[in-house]
Write a protein that holds these residues in place. Structure first.
Motif, mmCIF file in Angstrom:
data_model
loop_
_atom_site.group_PDB
_atom_site.id
_atom_site.type_symbol
_atom_site.label_atom_id
_atom_site.label_comp_id
_atom_site.label_asym_id
_atom_site.label_seq_id
_atom_site.Cartn_x
_atom_site.Cartn_y
_atom_site.Cartn_z
ATOM 1 N N ALA A 143 18.212 -15.600 29.421
ATOM 2 C CA ALA A 143 18.854 -15.155 28.184
ATOM 3 C C ALA A 143 19.853 -14.045 28.465
ATOM 4 C CB ALA A 143 17.798 -14.685 27.190
ATOM 5 N N GLU A 144 19.452 -13.099 29.290
ATOM 6 C CA GLU A 144 20.328 -11.975 29.624
ATOM 7 C C GLU A 144 21.591 -12.460 30.331
ATOM 8 O OE1 GLU A 144 19.844 -7.891 32.226
ATOM 9 O OE2 GLU A 144 18.089 -8.655 31.132
ATOM 10 N N ALA A 145 21.416 -13.361 31.297
ATOM 11 C CA ALA A 145 22.567 -13.884 32.030
ATOM 12 C C ALA A 145 23.492 -14.680 31.107
ATOM 13 C CB ALA A 145 22.091 -14.756 33.189
ATOM 14 N N ALA A 146 22.893 -15.461 30.185
ATOM 15 C CA ALA A 146 23.698 -16.267 29.265
ATOM 16 C C ALA A 146 24.512 -15.387 28.324
ATOM 17 C CB ALA A 146 22.795 -17.203 28.465
ATOM 18 N N LEU A 147 23.887 -14.363 27.745
ATOM 19 C CA LEU A 147 24.611 -13.468 26.837
ATOM 20 C C LEU A 147 25.752 -12.760 27.561
ATOM 21 C CD1 LEU A 147 21.669 -11.838 24.833
ATOM 22 C CD2 LEU A 147 23.253 -13.608 24.045
ATOM 23 N N HIS A 148 25.492 -12.310 28.785
ATOM 24 C CA HIS A 148 26.526 -11.638 29.576
ATOM 25 C C HIS A 148 27.708 -12.586 29.797
ATOM 26 C CE1 HIS A 148 27.301 -8.608 33.045
ATOM 27 N NE2 HIS A 148 28.428 -9.139 32.631
ATOM 28 N N ARG A 149 27.413 -13.811 30.184
ATOM 29 C CA ARG A 149 28.459 -14.791 30.464
ATOM 30 C C ARG A 149 29.263 -15.147 29.203
ATOM 31 N NH1 ARG A 149 25.327 -18.690 31.726
ATOM 32 N NH2 ARG A 149 25.699 -20.060 29.933
ATOM 33 N N ILE A 150 28.543 -15.337 28.088
ATOM 34 C CA ILE A 150 29.217 -15.692 26.835
ATOM 35 C C ILE A 150 30.133 -14.563 26.379
ATOM 36 C CG2 ILE A 150 28.891 -16.311 24.419
ATOM 37 C CD1 ILE A 150 26.079 -17.350 25.242
ATOM 38 N N ALA A 151 29.610 -13.318 26.390
ATOM 39 C CA ALA A 151 30.414 -12.173 25.945
ATOM 40 C C ALA A 151 31.649 -12.009 26.816
ATOM 41 C CB ALA A 151 29.569 -10.901 25.983
ATOM 42 N N ARG A 152 31.500 -12.208 28.114
ATOM 43 C CA ARG A 152 32.649 -12.107 29.014
ATOM 44 C C ARG A 152 33.708 -13.149 28.656
ATOM 45 N NH1 ARG A 152 30.547 -13.867 33.616
ATOM 46 N NH2 ARG A 152 29.766 -11.845 34.347
ATOM 47 N N VAL A 210 24.622 -3.942 30.339
ATOM 48 C CA VAL A 210 23.730 -3.061 29.576
ATOM 49 C C VAL A 210 23.412 -3.665 28.217
ATOM 50 C CG1 VAL A 210 23.623 -0.840 28.371
ATOM 51 C CG2 VAL A 210 24.418 -0.925 30.733
ATOM 52 N N LEU A 211 24.432 -4.149 27.532
ATOM 53 C CA LEU A 211 24.223 -4.706 26.193
ATOM 54 C C LEU A 211 23.439 -6.011 26.243
ATOM 55 C CD1 LEU A 211 27.681 -3.898 24.570
ATOM 56 C CD2 LEU A 211 25.484 -2.813 24.097
ATOM 57 N N SER A 212 23.633 -6.792 27.290
ATOM 58 C CA SER A 212 22.845 -8.015 27.446
ATOM 59 C C SER A 212 21.370 -7.677 27.582
ATOM 60 C CB SER A 212 23.317 -8.802 28.675
ATOM 61 O OG SER A 212 24.658 -9.190 28.546
ATOM 62 N N ARG A 213 21.088 -6.672 28.414
ATOM 63 C CA ARG A 213 19.693 -6.262 28.614
ATOM 64 C C ARG A 213 19.087 -5.729 27.317
ATOM 65 N NH1 ARG A 213 17.851 -1.378 29.321
ATOM 66 N NH2 ARG A 213 19.891 -0.537 29.952
ATOM 67 N N LEU A 214 19.827 -4.873 26.620
ATOM 68 C CA LEU A 214 19.322 -4.306 25.371
ATOM 69 C C LEU A 214 19.112 -5.386 24.308
ATOM 70 C CD1 LEU A 214 21.442 -1.027 25.062
ATOM 71 C CD2 LEU A 214 19.037 -1.243 25.732
ATOM 72 N N SER A 215 19.966 -6.377 24.293
ATOM 73 C CA SER A 215 19.829 -7.457 23.316
ATOM 74 C C SER A 215 18.544 -8.234 23.531
ATOM 75 C CB SER A 215 21.029 -8.414 23.412
ATOM 76 O OG SER A 215 22.221 -7.752 23.082
ATOM 77 N N VAL A 216 18.224 -8.484 24.797
ATOM 78 C CA VAL A 216 16.986 -9.215 25.103
ATOM 79 C C VAL A 216 15.771 -8.343 24.802
ATOM 80 C CG1 VAL A 216 15.636 -10.280 26.946
ATOM 81 C CG2 VAL A 216 18.110 -10.685 26.809
ATOM 82 N N GLU A 217 15.837 -7.075 25.228
ATOM 83 C CA GLU A 217 14.708 -6.164 24.994
ATOM 84 C C GLU A 217 14.488 -5.904 23.508
ATOM 85 O OE1 GLU A 217 15.655 -2.686 27.209
ATOM 86 O OE2 GLU A 217 15.127 -3.556 29.165
ATOM 87 N N GLY A 218 15.569 -5.833 22.755
ATOM 88 C CA GLY A 218 15.458 -5.524 21.326
ATOM 89 C C GLY A 218 15.601 -6.734 20.426
ATOM 90 N N ARG A 219 15.286 -7.899 20.943
ATOM 91 C CA ARG A 219 15.468 -9.140 20.177
ATOM 92 C C ARG A 219 14.761 -9.098 18.828
ATOM 93 N NH1 ARG A 219 14.097 -15.290 22.394
ATOM 94 N NH2 ARG A 219 15.047 -16.395 20.624
ATOM 95 N N GLU A 239 32.260 -4.749 32.859
ATOM 96 C CA GLU A 239 31.156 -5.583 33.306
ATOM 97 C C GLU A 239 29.826 -4.833 33.235
ATOM 98 O OE1 GLU A 239 30.675 -8.882 34.431
ATOM 99 O OE2 GLU A 239 32.528 -9.033 33.284
ATOM 100 N N THR A 240 29.865 -3.556 33.555
ATOM 101 C CA THR A 240 28.647 -2.747 33.478
ATOM 102 C C THR A 240 28.152 -2.650 32.050
ATOM 103 O OG1 THR A 240 29.324 -1.440 35.398
ATOM 104 C CG2 THR A 240 27.639 -0.487 33.968
ATOM 105 N N LEU A 241 29.077 -2.419 31.123
ATOM 106 C CA LEU A 241 28.707 -2.311 29.707
ATOM 107 C C LEU A 241 28.154 -3.631 29.179
ATOM 108 C CD1 LEU A 241 31.727 -0.214 28.372
ATOM 109 C CD2 LEU A 241 29.357 0.554 28.638
ATOM 110 N N LEU A 242 28.749 -4.730 29.582
ATOM 111 C CA LEU A 242 28.248 -6.031 29.143
ATOM 112 C C LEU A 242 26.839 -6.277 29.665
ATOM 113 C CD1 LEU A 242 31.382 -8.357 29.520
ATOM 114 C CD2 LEU A 242 30.555 -7.148 27.489
#
Length: 395
Positions: free
Chosen positions: A178-187, A95-104, A90-93
């Protein structure tokens, strides 16, 4: 007397050159490469983006290719540094959600622009991706011990496609959402049944069959798509297209005014195919649930049966003539909106902006996975991918 980066005399109060100028240049280059394509960006444009002259770039990079290498490495290093060390899934997801939004704005390096790296740098990039996959696969197998190494890697690849999808579109959505959605989808993807692992696709996987009967124009178009897919638009000349079609270069111009017109014709062909399969999927659907399943099913079929055409359609947009580019982007948006309208009817609690993120994530997952596995109906791969796409849409 001080001198500016442009080499012109400046007052002694002139601003000093920032210590992070190289990083600034790499970031500006990455954003421009992703926005317009690597070949569509000049050194002068990169320099202008950070407020210096073109020649001043050479203090930091010997050429544009070095900037692509540096930008790609910078992206990989940022992700690997943020995911280093033992961490819960969950922690990794998160982190990656945040990076995805920041590095869009630079996600296209992961999606497409890395193709322009030379082989040794490409291998370096692939090794970094393998490291990242392993970092997520280990805690995933801890949560799901029934998974094999290949199962876990396949699911992680699918989740990475979800994270990368945010860079494939410009749909407006608040960063937090966006961050919350990506985290939820990846999970949700990681909890799903894994797609059947298959050997990597061979280099010519997805090539459109070379037509040897029928109109010469169709033969030229089929061969051009095959070559654009394998080598990239800028690496292919009219001579190569003509040779592959069995005619000389001068004869190509009887059918197309130039190479860009061949690319545009391929895009219009892809748009027609997408429209056809969408209309067919919607016709006769029992209800919205059935319509969504049929659309996912038809998109998976199209992506694998015409993967060269779909890949060119997704990767080479920036190389279209301006008029065609704007027209085709409008067509692409209309296609996505068909999915969004259907999804919002099924899930009225999901705002339209978030539904667009879900739709792009599902479509990107399918096209991404089509590039690294073979498609074999006997293994049920098509069913796996339809289910994963629906998992994304319903997450």
């Amino acid at each position: 007397m001080h001198v500016t980066e442009a080499g012109d005399p400046a007052p002694s109060a002139a601003r000093k050159r920032p210590k992070d100028r190289k990083a600034q240049l790499a970031l500006a280059a990455a954003e421009l490469f992703c926005e317009r394509g690597y070949h569509g960006v000049s050194l002068d444009e990169i320099a202008t983006a950070v407020g210096i002259s073109g020649p001043a770039i050479y203090r930091h990079f010997p050429n544009k290719y070095a900037m692509l290498v540096h930008a790609t490495r910078q992206m990989s290093e940022t992700v690997l540094a943020a995911t280093e060390g033992p961490a819960e899934l969950e922690t990794l997801l998160g982190v990656l959600s945040r990076l995805s939004v920041e590095g869009r704005r630079v996600a296209g390096l992961y999606q497409w622009e890395w193709r322009y790296l030379e082989e040794d740098h490409r291998d370096e990039f692939r090794a970094d991706v393998v490291t990242l996959v392993h970092r997520l696969a280990v805690p995933l197998m801890g949560v799901r011990p029934e998974l094999t190494d290949l199962d876990a890697a396949a699911l992680v690849r699918a989740a990475l496609s979800v994270f990368g999808s945010l860079g494939t579109h410009r749909a407006v959505i608040a960063k937090g959402r966006a961050e919350a959605a990506l985290h939820r989808i990846a999970r949700a993807v990681l909890r799903d049944e894994p797609p059947t692992p298959l050997p990597p696709a061979p280099d010519d996987q997805g090539d459109e069959p070379a037509l040897r009967v029928g109109a010469r124009r169709e033969i030229l178009l089929a061969e051009a798509v095959r070559l654009f897919h394998r080598y990239g638009y800028h690496a292919v000349g009219v001579e190569e297209i003509g040779r592959a079609a069995g005619i000389n270069a001068s004869s190509v111009y009887r059918y197309f005014p130039g190479k860009a017109d061949i690319l545009a014709a391929a895009f219009y062909r892809a748009s027609e195919r997408v429209a056809e399969v969408t209309a067919t999927a919607l016709q006769g659907a029992r209800d919205d649930e059935d319509a969504l399943r049929r659309m996912a099913d038809s998109y998976v079929d199209l992506t694998f049966e015409r993967s060269a055409l779909v890949s060119v359609y997704l990767a080479e947009n920036n190389n279209l003539p301006s008029t065609d580019r704007h027209e085709l982007r409008k067509v692409q948006r209309l296609h996505v909106e068909e999915w969004v309208r259907l999804l919002v009817r099924l899930r009225p609690e999901v705002p339209a902006a978030e539904a667009r993120v879900l739709v792009h994530a599902a479509l990107n997952l399918v096209t991404d996975l089509s590039r690294w596995v073979r498609f074999d109906r006997r293994t049920g791969m098509d069913r796996h991918l339809v289910r994963l796409a629906l998992t994304v849409l319903k997450s």
